[in-house]
Design a protein around this motif. Structure first.
Motif, PDB file in Angstrom:
ATOM      1  N   GLN A  93      36.613  26.380  36.858  1.00 35.73           N
ATOM      2  CA  GLN A  93      37.912  25.857  36.469  1.00 35.73           C
ATOM      3  C   GLN A  93      37.784  24.944  35.255  1.00 35.73           C
ATOM      4  OE1 GLN A  93      41.148  26.424  37.951  1.00 35.73           O
ATOM      5  NE2 GLN A  93      40.071  28.177  38.847  1.00 35.73           N
ATOM      6  N   GLY A  94      38.901  24.331  34.856  1.00 35.93           N
ATOM      7  CA  GLY A  94      38.939  23.551  33.627  1.00 35.93           C
ATOM      8  C   GLY A  94      38.098  22.299  33.653  1.00 35.93           C
ATOM      9  N   ALA A  95      37.433  22.028  32.547  1.00 33.77           N
ATOM     10  CA  ALA A  95      36.587  20.840  32.432  1.00 33.77           C
ATOM     11  C   ALA A  95      37.397  19.561  32.494  1.00 33.77           C
ATOM     12  CB  ALA A  95      35.804  20.895  31.122  1.00 33.77           C
ATOM     13  N   THR A  96      38.654  19.603  32.102  1.00 33.69           N
ATOM     14  CA  THR A  96      39.486  18.407  32.076  1.00 33.69           C
ATOM     15  C   THR A  96      40.708  18.548  32.966  1.00 33.69           C
ATOM     16  OG1 THR A  96      40.570  19.240  30.072  1.00 33.69           O
ATOM     17  CG2 THR A  96      38.724  17.731  29.768  1.00 33.69           C
ATOM     18  N   GLY A  97      40.592  19.330  34.018  1.00 37.11           N
ATOM     19  CA  GLY A  97      41.657  19.413  34.996  1.00 37.11           C
ATOM     20  C   GLY A  97      42.555  20.616  34.890  1.00 37.11           C
ATOM     21  N   GLN A  98      42.353  21.492  33.897  1.00 33.94           N
ATOM     22  CA  GLN A  98      43.186  22.688  33.791  1.00 33.94           C
ATOM     23  C   GLN A  98      42.878  23.627  34.954  1.00 33.94           C
ATOM     24  OE1 GLN A  98      40.605  21.913  31.625  1.00 33.94           O
ATOM     25  NE2 GLN A  98      41.150  22.540  29.555  1.00 33.94           N
ATOM     26  N   SER A  99      43.875  24.385  35.361  1.00 34.52           N
ATOM     27  CA  SER A  99      43.631  25.392  36.383  1.00 34.52           C
ATOM     28  C   SER A  99      43.689  26.778  35.758  1.00 34.52           C
ATOM     29  CB  SER A  99      44.644  25.282  37.525  1.00 34.52           C
ATOM     30  OG  SER A  99      45.921  25.735  37.121  1.00 34.52           O
ATOM     31  N   VAL A 100      42.930  27.700  36.336  1.00 28.51           N
ATOM     32  CA  VAL A 100      42.877  29.085  35.877  1.00 28.51           C
ATOM     33  C   VAL A 100      43.127  29.967  37.083  1.00 28.51           C
ATOM     34  CG1 VAL A 100      41.477  30.865  34.753  1.00 28.51           C
ATOM     35  CG2 VAL A 100      41.171  28.447  34.121  1.00 28.51           C
ATOM     36  N   GLY A 101      43.958  31.005  36.932  1.00 26.37           N
ATOM     37  CA  GLY A 101      44.256  31.861  38.065  1.00 26.37           C
ATOM     38  C   GLY A 101      44.524  33.293  37.668  1.00 26.37           C
ATOM     39  N   GLY A 102      44.345  34.203  38.631  1.00 23.65           N
ATOM     40  CA  GLY A 102      44.632  35.612  38.421  1.00 23.65           C
ATOM     41  C   GLY A 102      43.386  36.466  38.462  1.00 23.65           C
ATOM     42  N   ILE A 103      43.581  37.771  38.282  1.00 22.66           N
ATOM     43  CA  ILE A 103      42.445  38.683  38.166  1.00 22.66           C
ATOM     44  C   ILE A 103      42.024  38.743  36.698  1.00 22.66           C
ATOM     45  CG2 ILE A 103      42.952  40.038  40.222  1.00 22.66           C
ATOM     46  CD1 ILE A 103      44.437  42.014  38.549  1.00 22.66           C
ATOM     47  N   ARG A 104      40.829  39.303  36.448  1.00 23.85           N
ATOM     48  CA  ARG A 104      40.276  39.238  35.099  1.00 23.85           C
ATOM     49  C   ARG A 104      40.105  40.629  34.496  1.00 23.85           C
ATOM     50  NH1 ARG A 104      34.730  36.096  33.082  1.00 23.85           N
ATOM     51  NH2 ARG A 104      35.369  35.901  30.895  1.00 23.85           N
ATOM     52  N   CYS A 105      40.276  40.674  33.184  1.00 19.12           N
ATOM     53  CA  CYS A 105      39.981  41.894  32.439  1.00 19.12           C
ATOM     54  C   CYS A 105      38.533  41.824  31.986  1.00 19.12           C
ATOM     55  CB  CYS A 105      40.916  42.019  31.235  1.00 19.12           C
ATOM     56  SG  CYS A 105      40.584  43.471  30.204  1.00 19.12           S
ATOM     57  N   SER A 106      37.703  42.718  32.531  1.00 18.62           N
ATOM     58  CA  SER A 106      36.272  42.720  32.225  1.00 18.62           C
ATOM     59  C   SER A 106      35.829  44.139  31.915  1.00 18.62           C
ATOM     60  CB  SER A 106      35.478  42.164  33.419  1.00 18.62           C
ATOM     61  OG  SER A 106      34.089  42.183  33.164  1.00 18.62           O
ATOM     62  N   ASN A 107      35.268  44.320  30.722  1.00 20.95           N
ATOM     63  CA  ASN A 107      34.846  45.652  30.270  1.00 20.95           C
ATOM     64  C   ASN A 107      35.981  46.658  30.340  1.00 20.95           C
ATOM     65  OD1 ASN A 107      32.105  44.851  29.805  1.00 20.95           O
ATOM     66  ND2 ASN A 107      31.721  45.016  32.019  1.00 20.95           N
ATOM     67  N   GLY A 108      37.167  46.175  30.024  1.00 20.50           N
ATOM     68  CA  GLY A 108      38.326  47.045  29.967  1.00 20.50           C
ATOM     69  C   GLY A 108      38.977  47.356  31.290  1.00 20.50           C
ATOM     70  N   LYS A 109      38.466  46.786  32.394  1.00 22.39           N
ATOM     71  CA  LYS A 109      38.986  47.053  33.732  1.00 22.39           C
ATOM     72  C   LYS A 109      39.349  45.749  34.439  1.00 22.39           C
ATOM     73  CE  LYS A 109      38.108  51.521  33.453  1.00 22.39           C
ATOM     74  NZ  LYS A 109      39.160  52.566  33.466  1.00 22.39           N
ATOM     75  N   LEU A 110      40.277  45.851  35.386  1.00 26.71           N
ATOM     76  CA  LEU A 110      40.688  44.683  36.161  1.00 26.71           C
ATOM     77  C   LEU A 110      39.738  44.460  37.336  1.00 26.71           C
ATOM     78  CD1 LEU A 110      44.543  45.303  36.293  1.00 26.71           C
ATOM     79  CD2 LEU A 110      43.318  43.682  34.820  1.00 26.71           C
ATOM     80  N   VAL A 111      39.304  43.210  37.519  1.00 23.10           N
ATOM     81  CA  VAL A 111      38.397  42.868  38.619  1.00 23.10           C
ATOM     82  C   VAL A 111      38.883  41.599  39.297  1.00 23.10           C
ATOM     83  CG1 VAL A 111      36.384  43.948  37.540  1.00 23.10           C
ATOM     84  CG2 VAL A 111      36.871  41.533  37.098  1.00 23.10           C
ATOM     85  N   ARG A 112      38.575  41.468  40.578  1.00 23.85           N
ATOM     86  CA  ARG A 112      38.911  40.260  41.324  1.00 23.85           C
ATOM     87  C   ARG A 112      38.085  39.070  40.819  1.00 23.85           C
ATOM     88  NH1 ARG A 112      37.239  41.572  47.000  1.00 23.85           N
ATOM     89  NH2 ARG A 112      35.878  42.981  45.840  1.00 23.85           N
ATOM     90  N   THR A 113      38.657  37.904  40.946  1.00 21.15           N
ATOM     91  CA  THR A 113      37.944  36.673  40.605  1.00 21.15           C
ATOM     92  C   THR A 113      37.602  35.858  41.840  1.00 21.15           C
ATOM     93  OG1 THR A 113      40.092  35.618  40.234  1.00 21.15           O
ATOM     94  CG2 THR A 113      38.952  36.506  38.310  1.00 21.15           C
ATOM     95  N   ASN A 114      38.151  36.236  42.986  1.00 18.31           N
ATOM     96  CA  ASN A 114      37.875  35.555  44.250  1.00 18.31           C
ATOM     97  C   ASN A 114      37.569  36.630  45.290  1.00 18.31           C
ATOM     98  OD1 ASN A 114      37.761  34.014  46.556  1.00 18.31           O
ATOM     99  ND2 ASN A 114      39.832  33.161  46.376  1.00 18.31           N
ATOM    100  N   THR A 115      36.287  36.930  45.475  1.00 20.71           N
ATOM    101  CA  THR A 115      35.900  38.030  46.376  1.00 20.71           C
ATOM    102  C   THR A 115      35.982  37.650  47.847  1.00 20.71           C
ATOM    103  OG1 THR A 115      33.567  37.389  46.104  1.00 20.71           O
ATOM    104  CG2 THR A 115      34.425  39.112  44.644  1.00 20.71           C
ATOM    105  N   ASN A 116      36.456  36.446  48.144  1.00 21.77           N
ATOM    106  CA  ASN A 116      36.718  36.091  49.543  1.00 21.77           C
ATOM    107  C   ASN A 116      37.883  36.894  50.115  1.00 21.77           C
ATOM    108  OD1 ASN A 116      34.684  34.115  49.697  1.00 21.77           O
ATOM    109  ND2 ASN A 116      36.032  32.560  48.819  1.00 21.77           N
ATOM    110  N   TYR A 117      38.696  37.458  49.216  1.00 25.94           N
ATOM    111  CA  TYR A 117      39.852  38.241  49.644  1.00 25.94           C
ATOM    112  C   TYR A 117      39.767  39.639  49.052  1.00 25.94           C
ATOM    113  CZ  TYR A 117      41.760  33.661  50.871  1.00 25.94           C
ATOM    114  OH  TYR A 117      41.953  32.411  51.401  1.00 25.94           O
ATOM    115  N   ASP A 118      40.034  40.652  49.879  1.00 30.61           N
ATOM    116  CA  ASP A 118      40.033  42.038  49.413  1.00 30.61           C
ATOM    117  C   ASP A 118      41.350  42.410  48.754  1.00 30.61           C
ATOM    118  OD1 ASP A 118      37.462  42.486  50.376  1.00 30.61           O
ATOM    119  OD2 ASP A 118      38.201  43.124  52.356  1.00 30.61           O
ATOM    120  N   THR A 119      42.432  41.763  49.178  1.00 28.88           N
ATOM    121  CA  THR A 119      43.764  42.100  48.668  1.00 28.88           C
ATOM    122  C   THR A 119      44.198  41.095  47.612  1.00 28.88           C
ATOM    123  OG1 THR A 119      44.817  40.810  50.423  1.00 28.88           O
ATOM    124  CG2 THR A 119      44.413  43.150  50.859  1.00 28.88           C
TER     125      THR A 119
END
Length: 433
Positions: free
Chosen positions: A239-265
């Motif tokens: 997360q952010g070094a100065t308090g910023q929050s980041v959320g959502g799935i990520r675009c990696s190598n042209g494909k969408l991937v989860r950022t929190n693998t604790n959840y499948d959905t």
């Protein structure tokens, strides 16, 4: 620029009330290479274990010796300067926030930054919801209609496991329960962030936030809406070094991937506790902050006349934590007659008090068997007054707000708003009338 300074207080007993965060933990938007105009607002908020608490309750607790200032130091401008030696049982925070909202006609990218908190701050936003329906309906538990089957994963909607690395980044994952918000004009996403990491990739140093016409491209974190009563499940541990929050799935190598693998959905059900019933003759939109994420109130929960919908209620025991502290949801209660395309965007007070300038806020969160829900004026952001009434039904303590700009708690006036508690397994309704 948003500055957060936090000073802890401790409670000698269990606090059974909460006050929602005064407005979104939304970091300053500053457009590159263009002039901006800025207005600063300073807000004071108290919280207990991540759950907001009304100022009046805190001040009375300090006076009665039920609470004490950590290290024996009262924050500047606090309601009391005395100290107490009561034993520490629970921690709470005094948060002072200065928010700058800048305006510009440039179409260049938005850069989001945040100052380093003195100790810590606890944002109180994160939740999701859907666009309004045209037919009145009633919902008392989280539910969603499965989206059409699509893609190689054979998706069946909100309960379908998300297949990492299969969908192109320009594909909005509606077949996995995400609800497109096309009116934001960023590909259906509720917000897109393009972060820059430090050399070790352990912290986000700054964030560029997408503007209309931009898309979910390589390296971007792409946030989304979920059905009523559901919350997005995806955010990175970095997360952010100065308090910023980041959320959502990520675009990696042209494909969408989860950022929190604790959840499948992509979407998870919130704690069923609070619904909203609209008895007015016009639609009302409650706009929720996209948190973790851009922290703008871009997530609509719009209620048609005669309709009841359930609000997404995050479980503070397991949902997103900010600097180790639980977070709750914040909604902006808009005037009647404005749809999500007008109300649920970050904007200015002219010509109408909508969006982040809506007259009222609603704070909502669950922790340790109890949901706390509050209503309070959106001050000092705006002095506008909601032109209809609001009350909680199904709770043991009276809590209401009328169009004469007065809140009532247990039959007594409470100008700063009021809060109710909803035990686990029970339900309440916020009635608009």
């Amino acid at each position: 620029m948003k500055l957060s300074a936090t000073i802890a207080i401790a409670a000698a007993g269990t606090l059974a009330a909460a006050q929602g965060h005064r407005h979104a933990h939304h970091h300053a938007h500053k457009r590159d290479t263009v002039a901006t105009s800025t207005v600063d607002e300073v807000v004071t908020v108290y919280q207990l274990d991540g759950t907001p608490v009304p100022v009046a309750d805190v001040c009375q607790g300090i006076k009665n010796g039920e609470y004490k200032w950590a290290d024996g130091n009262a924050p500047s401008g606090a309601c009391a300067t005395s100290t107490s030696t009561s034993p520490t049982v629970k921690a709470a925070e005094f948060i002072q926030t200065s928010t700058s909202v800048s305006t510009s006609t440039s179409s260049s990218s938005i850069v989001t930054t945040s100052a380093v908190p003195t100790t810590s701050a606890t944002p109180t936003t994160s939740s999701t919801s859907t666009t309004p329906t045209t037919t009145p309906a009633t919902s008392t538990t989280p539910s969603a209609t499965p989206a059409p089957t699509s893609g190689s994963g054979g998706a069946t909607g909100v309960d379908a496991p998300f297949p990492d690395g299969e969908l192109d980044c320009d594909t909005f994952p509606s077949q996995y329960g995400a609800v497109p918000l096309d009116y934001h004009n960023i590909g259906g996403w509720s917000g897109i962030q393009y972060p820059t990491f430090n050399s070790l990739a352990t912290l986000v140093e700054n964030i560029v936030t997408a503007v209309q016409g931009q898309s979910c491209t390589e390296g971007a974190f792409c946030s989304y809406q979920c059905p009523e009563g559901y919350l997005k499940s995806q955010w990175p541990s970095t997360q952010g070094a100065t308090g910023q929050s980041v959320g959502g799935i990520r675009c990696s190598n042209g494909k969408l991937v989860r950022t929190n693998t604790n959840y499948d959905t992509l979407c998870i059900p919130g704690v069923p506790a609070l619904s909203v019933k609209n008895t007015l003759s016009e639609m009302v939109c409650l706009c929720r902050t996209d948190y973790p994420g851009t922290e703008s109130e871009t997530l609509p929960s719009c209620v048609n006349p005669g309709q009841t919908i359930q609000l997404a209620n995050p479980d503070g025991n397991s949902y997103y934590e900010w600097e180790g502290k639980s977070t709750s949801a914040q909604y902006y209660i808009n005037p009647a007659g404005f749809d999500e395309t007008q109300a649920c965007i970050w904007g200015s007070p002219d010509p109408n008090p909508i969006g982040n300038f809506a007259p009222m806020n609603l704070g909502l969160g669950y922790k340790n068997g109890v949901t706390f829900a509050s209503i309070f004026p959106n001050k000092p952001t705006t002095s506008e007054i909601l032109q209809y009434n609001v009350r909680y039904d199904g709770v043991s303590t009276e809590c209401a707000w009328d169009s004469n700009a007065k809140a009532y708690k247990g039959g007594a006036s409470a100008d700063g708003g009021c809060t109710v508690s909803i035990p686990e397994g029970s339900s309440a309704t916020l009635v608009l009338y």
